[in-house]
Design a protein around this motif. Structure first.
Motif, PDB file in Angstrom:
ATOM      1  N   THR A 176      20.263  31.322  -8.218  1.00  0.00           N
ATOM      2  CA  THR A 176      20.060  30.008  -8.847  1.00  0.00           C
ATOM      3  C   THR A 176      18.719  29.371  -8.469  1.00  0.00           C
ATOM      4  O   THR A 176      18.491  28.217  -8.799  1.00  0.00           O
ATOM      5  CB  THR A 176      21.191  29.050  -8.449  1.00  0.00           C
ATOM      6  OG1 THR A 176      21.286  28.986  -7.022  1.00  0.00           O
ATOM      7  CG2 THR A 176      22.520  29.520  -9.027  1.00  0.00           C
ATOM      8  N   GLY A 177      17.856  30.104  -7.758  1.00  0.00           N
ATOM      9  CA  GLY A 177      16.552  29.548  -7.416  1.00  0.00           C
ATOM     10  C   GLY A 177      16.103  29.926  -6.020  1.00  0.00           C
ATOM     11  O   GLY A 177      16.662  30.832  -5.384  1.00  0.00           O
ATOM     12  N   LEU A 178      15.100  29.204  -5.532  1.00  0.00           N
ATOM     13  CA  LEU A 178      14.532  29.452  -4.206  1.00  0.00           C
ATOM     14  C   LEU A 178      15.047  28.396  -3.241  1.00  0.00           C
ATOM     15  O   LEU A 178      15.047  27.195  -3.544  1.00  0.00           O
ATOM     16  CB  LEU A 178      12.998  29.384  -4.279  1.00  0.00           C
ATOM     17  CG  LEU A 178      12.236  29.775  -3.008  1.00  0.00           C
ATOM     18  CD1 LEU A 178      12.398  31.266  -2.724  1.00  0.00           C
ATOM     19  CD2 LEU A 178      10.751  29.431  -3.148  1.00  0.00           C
ATOM     20  N   TYR A 179      15.468  28.838  -2.059  1.00  0.00           N
ATOM     21  CA  TYR A 179      16.050  27.949  -1.057  1.00  0.00           C
ATOM     22  C   TYR A 179      15.342  28.110   0.286  1.00  0.00           C
ATOM     23  O   TYR A 179      14.876  29.204   0.621  1.00  0.00           O
ATOM     24  CB  TYR A 179      17.542  28.252  -0.874  1.00  0.00           C
ATOM     25  CG  TYR A 179      18.393  27.909  -2.072  1.00  0.00           C
ATOM     26  CD1 TYR A 179      19.112  26.720  -2.110  1.00  0.00           C
ATOM     27  CD2 TYR A 179      18.458  28.756  -3.166  1.00  0.00           C
ATOM     28  CE1 TYR A 179      19.898  26.391  -3.213  1.00  0.00           C
ATOM     29  CE2 TYR A 179      19.227  28.434  -4.275  1.00  0.00           C
ATOM     30  CZ  TYR A 179      19.942  27.249  -4.288  1.00  0.00           C
ATOM     31  OH  TYR A 179      20.704  26.920  -5.383  1.00  0.00           O
ATOM     32  N   ALA A 180      15.282  27.012   1.034  1.00  0.00           N
ATOM     33  CA  ALA A 180      14.788  27.050   2.407  1.00  0.00           C
ATOM     34  C   ALA A 180      15.993  27.120   3.339  1.00  0.00           C
ATOM     35  O   ALA A 180      16.924  26.315   3.227  1.00  0.00           O
ATOM     36  CB  ALA A 180      13.963  25.803   2.712  1.00  0.00           C
ATOM     37  N   VAL A 181      15.960  28.092   4.250  1.00  0.00           N
ATOM     38  CA  VAL A 181      17.082  28.326   5.162  1.00  0.00           C
ATOM     39  C   VAL A 181      16.578  28.305   6.593  1.00  0.00           C
ATOM     40  O   VAL A 181      15.703  29.101   6.958  1.00  0.00           O
ATOM     41  CB  VAL A 181      17.764  29.678   4.860  1.00  0.00           C
ATOM     42  CG1 VAL A 181      18.870  29.956   5.872  1.00  0.00           C
ATOM     43  CG2 VAL A 181      18.307  29.704   3.443  1.00  0.00           C
ATOM     44  N   ASP A 182      17.097  27.418   7.398  1.00  0.00           N
ATOM     45  CA  ASP A 182      16.740  27.373   8.818  1.00  0.00           C
ATOM     46  C   ASP A 182      17.380  28.553   9.537  1.00  0.00           C
ATOM     47  O   ASP A 182      18.584  28.806   9.387  1.00  0.00           O
ATOM     48  CB  ASP A 182      17.203  26.063   9.449  1.00  0.00           C
ATOM     49  CG  ASP A 182      16.490  24.850   8.864  1.00  0.00           C
ATOM     50  OD1 ASP A 182      15.325  25.004   8.466  1.00  0.00           O
ATOM     51  OD2 ASP A 182      17.115  23.767   8.791  1.00  0.00           O
ATOM     52  N   THR A 183      16.600  29.253  10.337  1.00  0.00           N
ATOM     53  CA  THR A 183      17.093  30.471  10.978  1.00  0.00           C
ATOM     54  C   THR A 183      18.011  30.194  12.160  1.00  0.00           C
ATOM     55  O   THR A 183      18.728  31.088  12.611  1.00  0.00           O
ATOM     56  CB  THR A 183      15.922  31.339  11.452  1.00  0.00           C
ATOM     57  OG1 THR A 183      15.103  30.577  12.357  1.00  0.00           O
ATOM     58  CG2 THR A 183      15.079  31.795  10.282  1.00  0.00           C
ATOM     59  N   THR A 184      17.997  28.963  12.691  1.00  0.00           N
ATOM     60  CA  THR A 184      18.797  28.666  13.886  1.00  0.00           C
ATOM     61  C   THR A 184      20.237  28.285  13.562  1.00  0.00           C
ATOM     62  O   THR A 184      21.056  28.151  14.468  1.00  0.00           O
ATOM     63  CB  THR A 184      18.150  27.512  14.675  1.00  0.00           C
ATOM     64  OG1 THR A 184      17.975  26.381  13.809  1.00  0.00           O
ATOM     65  CG2 THR A 184      16.792  27.937  15.222  1.00  0.00           C
ATOM     66  N   GLN A 185      20.562  28.103  12.304  1.00  0.00           N
ATOM     67  CA  GLN A 185      21.906  27.650  11.940  1.00  0.00           C
ATOM     68  C   GLN A 185      22.908  28.801  11.958  1.00  0.00           C
ATOM     69  O   GLN A 185      22.548  29.980  11.911  1.00  0.00           O
ATOM     70  CB  GLN A 185      21.884  27.010  10.552  1.00  0.00           C
ATOM     71  CG  GLN A 185      21.567  27.997   9.430  1.00  0.00           C
ATOM     72  CD  GLN A 185      21.710  27.400   8.066  1.00  0.00           C
ATOM     73  OE1 GLN A 185      22.800  27.001   7.658  1.00  0.00           O
ATOM     74  NE2 GLN A 185      20.595  27.309   7.346  1.00  0.00           N
ATOM     75  N   ALA A 217      14.136  25.922  -9.136  1.00  0.00           N
ATOM     76  CA  ALA A 217      14.985  26.829  -9.902  1.00  0.00           C
ATOM     77  C   ALA A 217      14.193  28.034 -10.398  1.00  0.00           C
ATOM     78  O   ALA A 217      14.767  29.073 -10.731  1.00  0.00           O
ATOM     79  CB  ALA A 217      15.608  26.094 -11.088  1.00  0.00           C
ATOM     80  N   ASP A 218      12.853  27.899 -10.447  1.00  0.00           N
ATOM     81  CA  ASP A 218      11.988  28.973 -10.937  1.00  0.00           C
ATOM     82  C   ASP A 218      11.477  29.788  -9.750  1.00  0.00           C
ATOM     83  O   ASP A 218      10.298  29.715  -9.375  1.00  0.00           O
ATOM     84  CB  ASP A 218      10.818  28.380 -11.736  1.00  0.00           C
ATOM     85  CG  ASP A 218       9.961  29.452 -12.383  1.00  0.00           C
ATOM     86  OD1 ASP A 218      10.357  30.629 -12.363  1.00  0.00           O
ATOM     87  OD2 ASP A 218       8.871  29.112 -12.893  1.00  0.00           O
TER      88      ASP A 218
END
Length: 371
Positions: A176-185, A217-218
């Motif tokens: 559904t698109g590009l997401y930012a994910v924190d690595t410490t979670q 979303a792109d």
């Protein structure tokens, strides 16, 4: 009838670029000598956080490609290329290509407001290291797998991600698109992989319900921009690596004596080194052209990048192989750094697309049909 005049591209280094080179080279000479890099590899912790802080935060180099109004330096790909040349000369174990180039360029394609602007500012400051969570081998324009998004939670596995272990935030491509994910979670697992180039470690990322912050979303446009800039500036890293190999090999053959004369005076070796010099000179032109095309947002940037990668990758490998052979027995030892350059050159030759993949792209771009 006289043909119309066309503007020529200036591929020479500017005074500001020469000053930047001198500053980066001085820092690397002081903090990133071969002994230090080898010690880090042996410790199993190759990422040099102190060197990264000096480069990214103290010198402000992580934000070269970020506009000033977003907290960056507002420079261009030409300046970033100079930095990567020097990092290639030192095989520096820092995530500059992955964070300050690929991840940053992908974010710039998402616009400059809200979450994206905040993340760009963090990357530009050097406080945060980012990584585009896709395999290092992925070429610009090549198909790629995506993870699954359900209610803002991400599920899936991505293998072969460079510098993921050093990253604070991952840019993850979902359906559904590009997401930012924190690595410490919780829900994010980064498993180191055995890589040929120990100065640029790879990892497999597993997402099991990790929360992601939506960026755009792109995702495809962001990925294409990040990989294109990464491939184009990787050519400058390969240039710096090849130039180091040439310089050090010439110096060694001048100092190494056999039959009471320098081995570099033997005709066979002189011919090999002369041919290598010509190859490196060609690589410099190709890498500079790619950096300039990216800096000017030229319509021919994909062509320049494909040309640079199809030429510079084999030159870097050849230069490292020649350095290893012409250093003789000492070149085969762990203590001599030439093996670091050969491993980086080999790894770079399949990073962001092989030379063969880029030649195919080049042929398509100039409408050269296969027989």
């Amino acid at each position: 009838m006289t043909a119309p005049a066309t503007a020529s591209t200036d591929l020479l280094y500017s005074e500001a670029e020469d000053d930047l080179r001198a500053a980066v080279r001085a820092l690397l000479a002081d903090r990133c000598d071969a002994v230090t890099v080898l010690a880090r590899i042996e410790s199993g912790q190759p990422h040099d956080s102190e060197l990264w802080k000096a480069l990214a935060a103290d010198m402000g180099l992580a934000g070269l490609l970020v506009p000033e109004d977003l907290g960056g330096q507002g420079a261009s790909h030409r300046e970033a290329a100079v930095v990567l040349e020097e990092l290639g000369r030192a095989v520096a174990p820092v995530p500059y290509l992955t964070s300050a180039v690929v991840a940053t360029e992908a974010l710039l394609a998402c616009g400059g407001s809200g979450e994206v602007a905040e993340l760009l500012g963090a990357l530009a400051s050097g406080r945060t290291v980012g990584a585009l969570a896709l395999p290092l081998s992925l070429a610009p324009g090549a198909p790629y797998d995506v993870v699954r998004e359900e209610g803002g939670r991400l599920h899936g596995t991505i293998s072969g991600v460079a510098d993921a272990a050093a990253a604070d935030v991952l840019l993850v491509v979902a359906d559904t698109g590009l997401y930012a994910v924190d690595t410490t979670q919780d829900g994010v697992t980064v498993d180191p992989l055995t890589a040929l180039d120990l100065t640029r470690p790879l990892a497999a990322i597993t997402l099991n319900g990790a929360r992601g912050r939506a960026l755009t979303a792109d995702a495809d446009t962001a990925v294409r921009r990040g990989l294109l800039a990464g491939a184009g500036l990787l050519a400058s890293e390969q240039l710096g690596l090849a130039d180091w190999c040439l310089t050090e090999t010439v110096a060694h053959t001048r100092q190494r004596y056999q039959f009471n004369r320098p081995v570099g005076s033997f005709q066979a070796l002189k011919h090999r080194l002369a041919e290598l010099w010509l190859s490196v000179a060609g690589a410099r032109a190709a890498a500079r052209n790619a950096a300039d095309a990216l800096a000017t947002d030229s319509a021919e940037a994909p062509l320049a990048v494909a040309l640079a990668q199809s030429y510079c990758a084999p030159v870097a490998v050849h230069a490292a192989e020649e350095a290893l052979q012409l250093h003789g027995g000492i070149g085969m030892t762990w203590e001599h750094p030439v093996h670091l350059y050969l491993k980086r050159a080999k790894s770079d030759s399949i990073a962001l697309g092989t030379a063969g993949r880029h030649r195919e792209a080049l042929a398509e771009l100039v409408d050269l049909q296969a027989p």
